[in-house]
Structures are given as structure tokens and as C-alpha cells.
Motif scaffolding. Structure first.
Motif, PDB file in Angstrom:
ATOM      1  N   VAL A  82      -8.898   2.768  -1.474  1.00  0.00           N
ATOM      2  CA  VAL A  82      -7.818   2.272  -2.313  1.00  0.00           C
ATOM      3  C   VAL A  82      -8.244   2.387  -3.775  1.00  0.00           C
ATOM      4  O   VAL A  82      -9.407   2.148  -4.124  1.00  0.00           O
ATOM      5  CB  VAL A  82      -7.462   0.804  -1.949  1.00  0.00           C
ATOM      6  CG1 VAL A  82      -8.675  -0.106  -2.075  1.00  0.00           C
ATOM      7  CG2 VAL A  82      -6.315   0.281  -2.806  1.00  0.00           C
TER       8      VAL A  82
ATOM      9  N   PHE B 136      -2.984  -6.158   3.242  1.00  0.00           N
ATOM     10  CA  PHE B 136      -1.690  -5.617   2.830  1.00  0.00           C
ATOM     11  C   PHE B 136      -0.570  -6.225   3.660  1.00  0.00           C
ATOM     12  O   PHE B 136      -0.720  -6.477   4.858  1.00  0.00           O
ATOM     13  CB  PHE B 136      -1.661  -4.093   2.987  1.00  0.00           C
ATOM     14  CG  PHE B 136      -2.418  -3.359   1.919  1.00  0.00           C
ATOM     15  CD1 PHE B 136      -1.943  -3.311   0.622  1.00  0.00           C
ATOM     16  CD2 PHE B 136      -3.613  -2.720   2.205  1.00  0.00           C
ATOM     17  CE1 PHE B 136      -2.630  -2.638  -0.375  1.00  0.00           C
ATOM     18  CE2 PHE B 136      -4.311  -2.043   1.218  1.00  0.00           C
ATOM     19  CZ  PHE B 136      -3.816  -2.004  -0.078  1.00  0.00           C
TER      20      PHE B 136
ATOM     21  N   VAL C 232      -3.312   4.011  -1.696  1.00  0.00           N
ATOM     22  CA  VAL C 232      -4.358   4.223  -0.695  1.00  0.00           C
ATOM     23  C   VAL C 232      -4.375   5.702  -0.323  1.00  0.00           C
ATOM     24  O   VAL C 232      -3.355   6.243   0.122  1.00  0.00           O
ATOM     25  CB  VAL C 232      -4.119   3.367   0.565  1.00  0.00           C
ATOM     26  CG1 VAL C 232      -5.156   3.694   1.641  1.00  0.00           C
ATOM     27  CG2 VAL C 232      -4.151   1.886   0.212  1.00  0.00           C
TER      28      VAL C 232
ATOM     29  N   ALA D   3       0.855  -1.187   0.000  1.00  0.00           N
ATOM     30  CA  ALA D   3       0.000   0.000   0.000  1.00  0.00           C
ATOM     31  C   ALA D   3       0.887   1.232   0.000  1.00  0.00           C
ATOM     32  O   ALA D   3       1.707   1.407   0.906  1.00  0.00           O
ATOM     33  CB  ALA D   3      -0.899   0.012   1.234  1.00  0.00           C
TER      34      ALA D   3
END
Length: 330
Positions: free
Chosen positions: A52, A78, A43, A9
Motif C-alpha cells: 500500500v 480496510f 494498493v 483500498a
């Protein structure tokens, strides 16, 4: 059996005035990451809106209970968060505390280090105790402005001086003050960005910025960038609107280059940093190296300092980011 890709992320946005700058850093990072090795998502965080960006152009809500989301009917988790928020909550320890709670490794230093480096006044006092040279400064808190008079500022700090938010990004609310009459409006301007502000001594000299990162098996101090601007100082327009000349590597003597690299590495170790950071310095004409600030979530657009310095070092951003991520799993 084919190894599964880690889900990364790139966490951007935030609640400061540098929200949009953070989005540009996220795009830069996305372009740098090794897509053969990682499944990378952006994100965007702002207030209570955490979402996201999905490959099909849609977005999905982030479940803050475990930082998961749903894609194609499946819950995705994640493995790692690369934080590129400039300002709160990604640069002051708040987001780091959240990721500690949900047990997701991240690219920055821990809660204490982030909180301390975010507060420029606190950081300066801390590092001064380790012998790092910093400019003299005064702290003014909102509601207590009367405790420090204009005369005291002029006598203690001198003119010109800088008035800046003590606890926010360094691009907004900063003024170079040349006389006492300019102090009150400069303080009001800085207070719009932070409830505590710093009045800092003006240091004349060569301004440089230098990146560094360390892993379990390597220490990488990048070539410094010299910052030359015709503006009063390295302000928002100089940073983001091209009103600056950036020279990498900086035009420093071999001795000054060596000492800058040593101090940069030393500060990284003092703070027990993680990931890649950028430290700004002023080199006085007598060769004294003065630290200005430590940036733990440096800009990552293709033209930002760190990518410039990585290129000048003969490295690839893709490999640097892989080093930083994999260090958490070593």
C-alpha cells in the motif's frame, strides 16, 4: 461524536499486460474519491508483492491473512476494496474470491460473474441464450489448434475476422485478419496473452461503449460514447495513445439510443452485476444492436469513457463512487 471515515483500498496493478494502465486508473479514482468522507489508499498488487502506498511516500506490506497493513505502528484494516485491475487477478474472479474469504466488500460483481465476463467466448454463449445478439465465434485452445482448420474458420466465420485472447484484457494480442494466410501468425500472437483464443466474425457498423451502475434505489445508464478511429480497429494505440475520436453522447437516433439503454440495463440484470460496468456494442447499418464485450473494471483515468459519460450525464464522479461504495453498506 464525529463519524470515522471508511478506509478504502483502490486495488490496482495485476499480472496482465495492462498493469501500467491499471495504475493510471487507480490515480484517476484517487482523484475522484470524496476525501472528506473516506480515507483512501492505493494498493498495488503484482505477483506476491502486495503493498500500500502511504501518505508520506513510503509503502507498507499488505498482510494477505486479513488484507491489513501497518501505518505509524498501528494495524489498519480496510472497509472496502475498489478493484481497478484490468486482467488477472482482479477481473476474472480470483481476487473477488479472496475478498469473500476475508469478508471485505468490493466494487465488482462476484466470482462467477467475473469469471464469465472475463472469458469472452463463454460470455457470448451465455448471453446468446437470453436473446442478446453477438457475433459468431470459434474457440481455439492452446495445444489443440489442429482441431480447427483455416478452411473451417474461413467458411464458418468469414473474412475479415478478429483473432483475440478469449481470457484477457482486449488491448493486447488482437489482430484483424483479412485472409487465411494471416490466421496462423494472428493465433500465435493471441496465444502469447491467453491459452485460449477466440476467432470472431467481423461486424461492420458504429462502435459504441456505454456505462451503467445500479444501487438499491437507482438505476443509472450513462450516455453512450461513439468510438471513431482510422486504425483497423479500436486497438491499444486507439485506446491509450489518442488515435481515436470519442463522441459523447454518441450520434444515434432516439430509437436506437432507447434500445441500447434497455439492452444495457437488461444485460446488467441478467448477469446480476455489481458496481459500474461498461458494455461495448456494434450498431449495424440495419439498426441491429450487437454486444461485443462486458468490461467489469472499466478504465478510470480522467479521459476514460466512464468519467466522460458521467460528466455528459451531468453527474460528478465523486458522487457516483460514493453511491457505489455506500450501496454495499445499505
Amino acid at each position: 461524536m464525529k463519524q470515522l471515515k471508511r478506509n478504502i483500498a483502490i486495488v490496482c496493478g495485476g499480472d496482465s499486460s495492462e498493469h501500467d494502465v491499471s495504475l493510471r486508473s487507480a490515480q484517476g479514482l484517487y482523484s475522484f474519491f470524496d476525501k472528506e468522507r473516506y480515507k483512501v489508499y492505493i494498493v498495488d498488487i503484482k505477483g506476491q508483492d502486495w503493498h500500500v502506498d502511504l501518505p508520506d511516500g513510503t509503502t507498507a506490506r499488505i498482510d494477505r491473512n486479513d488484507f491489513s497493513f501497518v501505518e505509524n505502528g498501528k494495524v489498519r484494516l480496510f472497509d472496502y476494496a475498489y478493484i481497478t485491475i484490468h486482467g488477472t487477478p482482479g477481473e476474472n474472479g480470483i481476487l473477488q474470491g479472496y475478498f469473500d474469504l476475508v469478508d471485505i466488500p468490493y466494487s465488482t460483481s462476484g466470482v462467477l460473474v467475473e469469471a464469465m465476463t472475463f472469458d469472452k467466448f463463454v460470455l457470448n454463449q451465455y448471453l446468446r441464450g437470453y436473446g442478446v445478439s453477438v457475433a459468431d465465434s470459434l474457440l481455439i485452445r492452446q495445444g489443440y489448434e489442429q482441431l480447427v482448420s483455416d478452411d473451417e474458420i474461413e467458411q464458418r466465420i468469414g473474412m475479415p475476422c478478429f483473432v483475440k485472447p478469449a481470457t484477457d484484457g482486449s488491448s493486447f494480442g488482437v489482430s484483424k485478419v483479412k485472409n487465411k494466410d494471416q490466421l496462423a501468425p494472428a493465433i500465435r500472437k493471441a496465444m502469447l496473452e491467453s491459452d485460449s483464443i477466440m476467432v470472431e466474425q467481423y461486424l461492420e457498423g458504429t462502435e459504441i461503449s456505454i456505462g451503467v451502475y445500479k444501487t438499491h434505489d437507482k438505476s443509472v445508464v450513462l450516455p453512450a460514447t461513439e468510438v471513431v478511429t482510422n486504425n483497423e480497429f479500436f486497438d491499444y494505440d486507439a485506446k491509450y495513445n489518442g488515435q481515436v475520436q470519442e463522441i459523447t453522447p454518441a450520434r444515434l437516433s432516439d430509437d436506437v439510443t432507447r434500445r441500447v439503454r434497455e439492452i444495457t440495463s437488461h444485460i446488467y440484470d441478467i448477469l446480476h452485476c455489481n458496481g459500474i460496468i461498461r458494455i461495448d456494442f456494434i450498431i449495424s447499418k440495419d439498426g441491429k444492436i450487437n454486444m461485443l464485450e462486458v468490461n467489469t473494471t472499466p478504465g478510470m483515468t480522467p479521459t476514460s469513457f466512464i468519467p466522460q459519460q458521467v460528466k455528459a450525464a451531468g453527474l460528478e464522479m465523486k458522487d457516483v463512487l460514493t453511491d457505489i461504495v455506500e450501496n454495499q453498506f445499505a
